[in-house]
Design a protein around this motif. Sequence first.
Motif, mmCIF file in Angstrom:
data_model
loop_
_atom_site.group_PDB
_atom_site.id
_atom_site.type_symbol
_atom_site.label_atom_id
_atom_site.label_comp_id
_atom_site.label_asym_id
_atom_site.label_seq_id
_atom_site.Cartn_x
_atom_site.Cartn_y
_atom_site.Cartn_z
ATOM 1 N N ALA A 1 41.876 52.241 44.748
ATOM 2 C CA ALA A 1 41.938 52.459 43.300
ATOM 3 C C ALA A 1 40.876 51.649 42.566
ATOM 4 O O ALA A 1 40.381 52.082 41.515
ATOM 5 C CB ALA A 1 43.336 52.110 42.786
ATOM 6 N N GLU B 1 38.145 53.371 40.123
ATOM 7 C CA GLU B 1 37.978 52.978 38.725
ATOM 8 C C GLU B 1 36.564 52.490 38.430
ATOM 9 O O GLU B 1 36.062 52.643 37.313
ATOM 10 C CB GLU B 1 39.010 51.904 38.360
ATOM 11 C CG GLU B 1 39.190 51.735 36.866
ATOM 12 C CD GLU B 1 40.580 51.260 36.478
ATOM 13 O OE1 GLU B 1 40.729 50.789 35.340
ATOM 14 O OE2 GLU B 1 41.515 51.363 37.302
ATOM 15 N N PRO C 1 37.943 61.031 43.869
ATOM 16 C CA PRO C 1 39.261 61.259 44.482
ATOM 17 C C PRO C 1 39.182 61.906 45.862
ATOM 18 O O PRO C 1 39.964 61.573 46.749
ATOM 19 C CB PRO C 1 39.964 62.170 43.467
ATOM 20 C CG PRO C 1 39.344 61.804 42.155
ATOM 21 C CD PRO C 1 37.908 61.521 42.464
ATOM 22 N N THR D 1 46.088 56.547 51.740
ATOM 23 C CA THR D 1 47.103 56.537 50.689
ATOM 24 C C THR D 1 48.416 56.034 51.280
ATOM 25 O O THR D 1 48.558 55.938 52.509
ATOM 26 C CB THR D 1 47.328 57.943 50.092
ATOM 27 O OG1 THR D 1 47.623 58.866 51.145
ATOM 28 C CG2 THR D 1 46.096 58.414 49.318
ATOM 29 N N THR E 1 43.483 49.210 35.322
ATOM 30 C CA THR E 1 44.450 49.825 34.410
ATOM 31 C C THR E 1 45.851 49.898 35.001
ATOM 32 O O THR E 1 46.754 50.434 34.367
ATOM 33 C CB THR E 1 43.994 51.230 34.008
ATOM 34 O OG1 THR E 1 43.824 52.016 35.196
ATOM 35 C CG2 THR E 1 42.688 51.186 33.240
ATOM 36 N N ARG F 1 47.079 53.951 41.760
ATOM 37 C CA ARG F 1 47.040 55.307 41.217
ATOM 38 C C ARG F 1 47.870 56.240 42.082
ATOM 39 O O ARG F 1 48.261 55.887 43.197
ATOM 40 C CB ARG F 1 45.593 55.821 41.196
ATOM 41 C CG ARG F 1 44.596 55.002 40.407
ATOM 42 C CD ARG F 1 44.699 55.283 38.927
ATOM 43 N NE ARG F 1 43.573 54.744 38.203
ATOM 44 C CZ ARG F 1 42.472 55.422 37.855
ATOM 45 N NH1 ARG F 1 42.332 56.676 38.203
ATOM 46 N NH2 ARG F 1 41.511 54.847 37.171
ATOM 47 N N PRO G 1 46.023 62.073 38.498
ATOM 48 C CA PRO G 1 45.080 61.022 38.074
ATOM 49 C C PRO G 1 45.442 60.308 36.784
ATOM 50 O O PRO G 1 44.965 59.199 36.553
ATOM 51 C CB PRO G 1 43.754 61.781 37.935
ATOM 52 C CG PRO G 1 44.134 63.221 37.805
ATOM 53 C CD PRO G 1 45.384 63.398 38.591
ATOM 54 N N ASP G 2 46.277 60.905 35.930
ATOM 55 C CA ASP G 2 46.634 60.247 34.671
ATOM 56 C C ASP G 2 47.781 59.257 34.826
ATOM 57 O O ASP G 2 48.024 58.437 33.929
ATOM 58 C CB ASP G 2 47.005 61.283 33.610
ATOM 59 C CG ASP G 2 45.821 62.150 33.204
ATOM 60 O OD1 ASP G 2 44.693 61.630 33.254
ATOM 61 O OD2 ASP G 2 46.030 63.315 32.860
ATOM 62 N N ARG H 1 49.876 55.983 36.176
ATOM 63 C CA ARG H 1 49.516 54.610 36.504
ATOM 64 C C ARG H 1 50.731 53.867 37.057
ATOM 65 O O ARG H 1 51.842 54.010 36.543
ATOM 66 C CB ARG H 1 49.003 53.847 35.275
ATOM 67 C CG ARG H 1 47.669 54.303 34.741
ATOM 68 C CD ARG H 1 46.535 54.012 35.715
ATOM 69 N NE ARG H 1 45.245 54.379 35.155
ATOM 70 C CZ ARG H 1 44.738 55.606 35.164
ATOM 71 N NH1 ARG H 1 45.435 56.596 35.695
ATOM 72 N NH2 ARG H 1 43.552 55.850 34.644
ATOM 73 N N VAL I 1 56.070 53.790 37.927
ATOM 74 C CA VAL I 1 54.969 54.680 37.589
ATOM 75 C C VAL I 1 55.166 55.191 36.167
ATOM 76 O O VAL I 1 56.238 55.690 35.823
ATOM 77 C CB VAL I 1 54.880 55.870 38.563
ATOM 78 C CG1 VAL I 1 53.700 56.773 38.187
ATOM 79 C CG2 VAL I 1 54.741 55.378 39.999
ATOM 80 N N ASN J 1 45.389 49.419 45.041
ATOM 81 C CA ASN J 1 44.240 48.843 44.344
ATOM 82 C C ASN J 1 43.215 48.291 45.327
ATOM 83 O O ASN J 1 42.019 48.519 45.193
ATOM 84 C CB ASN J 1 44.689 47.729 43.400
ATOM 85 C CG ASN J 1 44.855 48.200 41.971
ATOM 86 O OD1 ASN J 1 44.501 49.319 41.623
ATOM 87 N ND2 ASN J 1 45.406 47.341 41.134
#
Length: 368
Positions: free
Chosen positions: A239, A243, A249, A255, A292, A296, A301-302, A304, A315, A335
């Motif tokens: 992540a 960022e 992606p 993952t 942020t 992720r 993708p939106d 957090r 989340v 991260n």
Amino acid sequence: MTAQMIPADVETPDILVDLDVLDRNITRMADTVRAKGLALRPHAKTHKIPEIAARQLAAGATGLTVATIGEAEVFAGAGVDDLFIAYPLWLSDRKAGLLRDLARKAKLTVGVDSTEGAARLGQGLGPAAGSVRVLVEVDSGHHRSGVRPHSAADVARAASDAGLDVAGVFTFPGHSYAPGMPAEAAAQEQEALRLAAEALAAAGFTAGVRSGGSTPTALLTGNSAATEVRPGVYIFGDAQQLELGRCAPEDIALTVAATVVSHHAVEPGTPPRFIIDAGSKILGSDKPAWATGYGRLLDHPDARITALSEHHATVEWHSPEGPPALGERLRAIPNHVCLAMNLVDDVAVVSNGSLVERWRVAARGKNS
């Protein structure tokens, strides 16, 4: 691999390595570095897995970088015959014995950044000192370990006096891990290596090896000063790299498979929140000040990850669609992937949505 293609025989939480993306990342870095006339010496502390090291070497890596003697032992035992311990070791009697043994198994290079450390290294290695190469570490702006470039010759002289083979200089541009910094850090890395090599030359040493290159800077590094680069995270992505814009992606090969286990009640007008069964004990807990979140979701993708406990992650959902249902399986991106890999015994290797094998994290916990 889509969210619906997490293999059914994978229990959550579990680390997934997408074999097809992994191989693509390995090949792309090897080809790009080769085209620049640089050697590639990947940092294996990221993955700690002999099967991945074998893929990197097959793609053209000249050897591996490791962080500790313990990691070097694991990879030497797996047949890797060219290893660089990129760390200013301070040898105890036990570590000196381990290092002497390693020098009989592989071409071994060790970092030094002080006259005292160089003297102790030579003393500990004894008659084996001449078979171990050293690179003098210089600080190129990260301000962790390493001497100022103009002081590199003092350390080189001490290493030579201790019977060690001075092969060159190295640096770690760790300050590249911040927004807007990779290009500046790469330029500072080049300047530090150039100045340090000149200092060694003036003292009668040949800096044949000039080693640099973190994942954020490796593709920016030219061969004007450097001769090799040592990226690690590039094989997986994480992540932080996402960022920073250093990967996309579709480049994420690692993952954490997780399940939605709870929905958190929120006030009206507040983004929905839900809980997944992957916390700090598998995602790691790194969160740079500029990040942020704590991670992720690859397919969303939106979203957090806004909070971590040991076995749970919160989340925050920012999609106009409703949040995932209880029981839905998601792919979280850590991260800092290096920490995540040191938290598990093995990983699930997947291809086209199927579990193809499991790889043991053989160098896990080899912290000394």
